[in-house]
Design a protein around this motif. Structure first.
Motif, PDB file in Angstrom:
ATOM      1  N   ALA A   1      16.001 -21.353  -3.032  1.00  0.00           N
ATOM      2  CA  ALA A   1      16.557 -21.861  -1.783  1.00  0.00           C
ATOM      3  C   ALA A   1      17.791 -21.053  -1.432  1.00  0.00           C
ATOM      4  CB  ALA A   1      16.918 -23.337  -1.897  1.00  0.00           C
ATOM      5  N   SER A   2      18.069 -20.979  -0.141  1.00  0.00           N
ATOM      6  CA  SER A   2      19.309 -20.340   0.307  1.00  0.00           C
ATOM      7  C   SER A   2      19.685 -20.910   1.661  1.00  0.00           C
ATOM      8  CB  SER A   2      19.170 -18.819   0.372  1.00  0.00           C
ATOM      9  OG  SER A   2      18.159 -18.433   1.278  1.00  0.00           O
ATOM     10  N   ILE A   3      20.963 -20.749   1.987  1.00  0.00           N
ATOM     11  CA  ILE A   3      21.470 -21.268   3.240  1.00  0.00           C
ATOM     12  C   ILE A   3      22.495 -20.290   3.798  1.00  0.00           C
ATOM     13  CG2 ILE A   3      23.291 -22.632   2.105  1.00  0.00           C
ATOM     14  CD1 ILE A   3      22.764 -24.783   4.299  1.00  0.00           C
ATOM     15  N   ILE A   4      22.494 -20.144   5.112  1.00  0.00           N
ATOM     16  CA  ILE A   4      23.490 -19.328   5.795  1.00  0.00           C
ATOM     17  C   ILE A   4      24.567 -20.266   6.310  1.00  0.00           C
ATOM     18  CG2 ILE A   4      23.920 -17.715   7.671  1.00  0.00           C
ATOM     19  CD1 ILE A   4      20.974 -16.919   7.513  1.00  0.00           C
ATOM     20  N   PHE A   5      25.781 -20.051   5.866  1.00  0.00           N
ATOM     21  CA  PHE A   5      26.872 -20.917   6.264  1.00  0.00           C
ATOM     22  C   PHE A   5      27.108 -20.860   7.768  1.00  0.00           C
ATOM     23  CE2 PHE A   5      28.075 -22.529   2.298  1.00  0.00           C
ATOM     24  CZ  PHE A   5      28.019 -21.523   1.362  1.00  0.00           C
TER      25      PHE A   5
END
Length: 120
Positions: free
Chosen positions: A48-52
């Motif tokens: 999983a990853s997220i762009i702030f």
């Protein structure tokens, strides 16, 4: 940038865990936070990853619908909520930071120490 994970442990199949990654340091140097996992003899894989600053997230097909990545900006912490855990989720889990999200583990310059998740 320093990353410190916590929240791993042992759980039975079907159970839940929440991993935390507390971030400190030069936070302007990265925009993406990822959770990656590794089992012995295998490459680290992004789960999983997220762009702030956006709602843009990525989930690996194997965890889609079961894992949720979320930031708490006030606490400089990123969480990985893991539900309906399966034995194949057993791995060392790492949080990592980079300016741009990548599926390649070696692209991430900043890493935490890892936290073990075991599902039986």
């Amino acid at each position: 940038v320093q990353l410190v994970e916590s929240g791993g442990g042992s759980v039975q199949a079907g159970g839940s865990l929440r991993l935390s990654c507390e971030v400190s340091g030069d936070t302007y140097t990265y925009n993406c936070m990822g959770w990656l996992r590794q089992t012995p003899g295998k490459e680290r894989e992004r789960v999983a990853s997220i762009i702030f600053g956006t709602s843009a997230t990525y989930y690996a097909p194997a965890v889609q619908g079961r894992f949720t990545i979320s930031p708490d900006n006030a606490k400089n912490t990123v969480y990985l909520q893991m539900n309906s855990l399966k034995p194949e989720d057993t791995a060392m889990y790492y949080c990592a930071a980079r300016n741009i999200c990548s599926s390649t583990s070696r692209d991430y310059p900043y890493w935490g120490q890892g936290t073990q998740v075991t599902v039986s």
